[in-house]
Write a protein that holds these residues in place. Structure first.
Motif, PDB file in Angstrom:
ATOM      1  N   TRP A 133      34.158 -31.457 -21.755  1.00 36.95           N
ATOM      2  CA  TRP A 133      33.603 -32.656 -22.376  1.00 36.95           C
ATOM      3  C   TRP A 133      32.867 -32.288 -23.655  1.00 36.95           C
ATOM      4  O   TRP A 133      32.185 -31.254 -23.714  1.00 36.95           O
ATOM      5  CB  TRP A 133      32.657 -33.364 -21.419  1.00 36.95           C
ATOM      6  CG  TRP A 133      33.332 -33.898 -20.191  1.00 36.95           C
ATOM      7  CD1 TRP A 133      33.294 -33.367 -18.938  1.00 36.95           C
ATOM      8  CD2 TRP A 133      34.157 -35.062 -20.106  1.00 36.95           C
ATOM      9  NE1 TRP A 133      34.046 -34.125 -18.076  1.00 36.95           N
ATOM     10  CE2 TRP A 133      34.588 -35.176 -18.759  1.00 36.95           C
ATOM     11  CE3 TRP A 133      34.576 -36.020 -21.023  1.00 36.95           C
ATOM     12  CZ2 TRP A 133      35.413 -36.203 -18.329  1.00 36.95           C
ATOM     13  CZ3 TRP A 133      35.400 -37.041 -20.584  1.00 36.95           C
ATOM     14  CH2 TRP A 133      35.805 -37.135 -19.261  1.00 36.95           C
ATOM     15  N   SER A 134      32.946 -33.140 -24.666  1.00 32.43           N
ATOM     16  CA  SER A 134      32.262 -32.885 -25.935  1.00 32.43           C
ATOM     17  C   SER A 134      30.760 -33.124 -25.819  1.00 32.43           C
ATOM     18  O   SER A 134      29.994 -32.613 -26.615  1.00 32.43           O
ATOM     19  CB  SER A 134      32.854 -33.756 -27.050  1.00 32.43           C
ATOM     20  OG  SER A 134      32.684 -35.128 -26.729  1.00 32.43           O
ATOM     21  N   GLY A 135      30.311 -33.893 -24.824  1.00 39.48           N
ATOM     22  CA  GLY A 135      28.889 -34.171 -24.637  1.00 39.48           C
ATOM     23  C   GLY A 135      28.179 -33.014 -23.965  1.00 39.48           C
ATOM     24  O   GLY A 135      28.719 -31.925 -23.795  1.00 39.48           O
ATOM     25  N   LYS A 136      26.951 -33.255 -23.542  1.00 45.15           N
ATOM     26  CA  LYS A 136      26.121 -32.183 -22.995  1.00 45.15           C
ATOM     27  C   LYS A 136      26.603 -31.653 -21.646  1.00 45.15           C
ATOM     28  O   LYS A 136      26.170 -30.598 -21.203  1.00 45.15           O
ATOM     29  CB  LYS A 136      24.671 -32.632 -22.892  1.00 45.15           C
ATOM     30  CG  LYS A 136      24.379 -33.624 -21.786  1.00 45.15           C
ATOM     31  CD  LYS A 136      22.901 -33.949 -21.742  1.00 45.15           C
ATOM     32  CE  LYS A 136      22.589 -34.841 -20.562  1.00 45.15           C
ATOM     33  NZ  LYS A 136      21.183 -35.106 -20.446  1.00 45.15           N
ATOM     34  N   ILE A 137      27.536 -32.329 -20.995  1.00 48.79           N
ATOM     35  CA  ILE A 137      28.047 -31.884 -19.699  1.00 48.79           C
ATOM     36  C   ILE A 137      28.829 -30.584 -19.837  1.00 48.79           C
ATOM     37  O   ILE A 137      28.772 -29.716 -18.989  1.00 48.79           O
ATOM     38  CB  ILE A 137      28.930 -32.979 -19.051  1.00 48.79           C
ATOM     39  CG1 ILE A 137      28.101 -34.221 -18.741  1.00 48.79           C
ATOM     40  CG2 ILE A 137      29.623 -32.467 -17.792  1.00 48.79           C
ATOM     41  CD1 ILE A 137      26.953 -34.003 -17.783  1.00 48.79           C
TER      42      ILE A 137
END
Length: 160
Positions: A133-137
């Protein structure tokens, strides 16, 4: 055991949402609207306006992961994708499929959460899937839920 019960309920609920394909059936009953009916066929604005083609057969189905003590349910049907995380009121929806030669998932969440906005499928087979995932996940590993049943083991987010 409580986590397994909640996860089983999530898989069943999400499977029911995506099971309606609009084919045949009783035409006299008025269908009730479901969140899957509002999914768009275009990629969410967070990813630009890229065209996404259909997801491969390997991506299709219900996927379960655990992250931060919460259950994450990801369902992919055709080009549509939906994601639900326990403890959050809103669920995310979007598209999954080929984008620039890679299997991608693009989600939009009504609460503005971008933790899982765009994901690149790193690997997938009949039992598991890894998404970056590109987000913080970051990277998340999912186990396939077959026939609305909870997998025998739930993956956990690797500790770095």
């Amino acid at each position: 055991m409580r986590t397994a019960t909640v996860a089983a309920g999530l898989v069943g609920a999400l499977a029911a949402l995506t099971a309606c394909s609009g084919g045949g059936g009783d035409k006299t009953a008025s269908p009730s609207p479901t969140p899957s009916a509002t999914a768009t066929s275009a990629a969410p604005s967070a990813s630009g306006s890229r065209a996404v083609t259909g997801a491969s057969a390997k991506l299709q189905g219900s996927w379960i992961a655990t992250s931060g003590g919460k259950i994450v349910a990801l369902v992919i049907t055709g080009k549509k994708a939906g994601l639900f995380v326990t403890g959050r009121k809103a669920w995310c929806q979007g598209v999954a499929g080929k984008d620039s030669g890679m299997q991608m998932i693009h989600l939009t969440c009504p609460d503005g959460n971008k933790d899982r906005g765009t994901g690149m499928v790193d690997s997938v087979d009949g039992k598991g899937m890894t998404v970056k995932w590109s987000g913080k996940i970051g990277e998340e590993t999912y186990t396939k839920a077959e026939g609305g049943k909870l997998p025998s083991t739930l993956p956990t987010k690797p500790k770095h």
